[in-house]
Design a protein around this motif. Sequence first.
Motif, PDB file in Angstrom:
ATOM      1  N   LEU A 103      38.358  36.029  78.117  1.00  0.00           N
ATOM      2  CA  LEU A 103      38.728  37.417  78.398  1.00  0.00           C
ATOM      3  C   LEU A 103      40.196  37.672  78.071  1.00  0.00           C
ATOM      4  O   LEU A 103      40.548  38.701  77.501  1.00  0.00           O
ATOM      5  CB  LEU A 103      38.456  37.746  79.871  1.00  0.00           C
ATOM      6  N   PHE A 133      34.061  44.305  83.888  1.00  0.00           N
ATOM      7  CA  PHE A 133      33.469  42.977  84.065  1.00  0.00           C
ATOM      8  C   PHE A 133      32.908  42.841  85.469  1.00  0.00           C
ATOM      9  O   PHE A 133      33.604  43.095  86.445  1.00  0.00           O
ATOM     10  CB  PHE A 133      34.526  41.891  83.823  1.00  0.00           C
ATOM     11  N   ILE A 150      31.638  36.901  75.121  1.00  0.00           N
ATOM     12  CA  ILE A 150      32.915  37.579  75.352  1.00  0.00           C
ATOM     13  C   ILE A 150      33.728  37.632  74.070  1.00  0.00           C
ATOM     14  O   ILE A 150      34.293  38.668  73.696  1.00  0.00           O
ATOM     15  CB  ILE A 150      33.710  36.871  76.465  1.00  0.00           C
ATOM     16  N   ILE A 163      34.768  45.303  75.360  1.00  0.00           N
ATOM     17  CA  ILE A 163      34.615  44.959  76.779  1.00  0.00           C
ATOM     18  C   ILE A 163      35.494  45.894  77.614  1.00  0.00           C
ATOM     19  O   ILE A 163      36.717  45.832  77.562  1.00  0.00           O
ATOM     20  CB  ILE A 163      34.979  43.489  77.047  1.00  0.00           C
TER      21      ILE A 163
END
Length: 323
Positions: free
Chosen positions: A277, A225, A213, A222
């Motif tokens: 995250l 998810f 991550i 990203i």
Amino acid sequence: MKLGVFTTLLSDKTLDEALTYLVSKGVQAVEIGCGGYPGTAHANPDILLNDESKLEEFKATIAKHGVTISGLSCHANPIHPNKSIAKEFDEALTKAILLAEKLGIDVINTFSGCPGDSENSKYPNWVVCPWPDDFLTILDWQWNEVLIPYWKEKAAFAKAHGVTKIALEMHPGFCVYNPASALRLREAVGDVIGVNFDPSHLIWQGIDPTLAIKELGKAGAIYHFHAKDTKVDSYNTAVNGVLDTKHYGDELNRSWIFRSCGYGNDLGYWKDMVSALRMVGYDNALSIEHEDSLMSTNEGLTKAIDFLKEVLVFEKQGGMWWA
């Protein structure tokens, strides 16, 4: 962040029934399949792109339940060596992009795909080692003659229709299966390419999801998810390694199996992922993908939801009053 669910596991229900069920459990966002492997049970582009009243009905159903759509999913292999299969998947992806444009959604989840070893191949050929040298010859052809040209064209089409994030799920069996391959394609194609980060496919490869991550997050790569866990069987892995072709239903003998969140790894493991995250600025949903063969859909999903409620960070962090 939001608690989300990939609604494909509820394909036996109408969209309204599925959302009623999910919202009752505290779900805030949904990921909806609209082609390819996930099917079209809750969003059929052939209908929604051609019938304005059905499109408005779809929008009204989403609004009625107060959920957001974290992304549309059309997982597929659009560069399959079988030309008819590739064409079918490519058309499905095109329709998914056009539907996303209609709905004002900028995230499409899919796979990178995997071609064969030449123009004459019948089946995909996933290269996982550099020797004998034939494999590197195949890999060079796959990337430079098929993968990169395809995604350059599809990324340009997506951008032209308001889809700025193609989130490729890093999945073994396809060309993009780990952070290095994802970043390689992103470098070649542009920042329309990112990832749908699914830790379950990384765990069994021996990858630390939290570190992955951070690596992908530094590049801003990203885009979505998947909340799915994997349990690695230490005995079976010690004997036979992690590459396992036994059926997913042969749980006792497999090296690893997919599990509901918390049944593969503990709270601390998942809290580290969520913290990472947040560090890299991800603020979309954690979308539960239920593929736990040891639990029913209802129990596996319910346990994953309860687990993630303890893991997720829902509020903005605010100022550091102590610093």
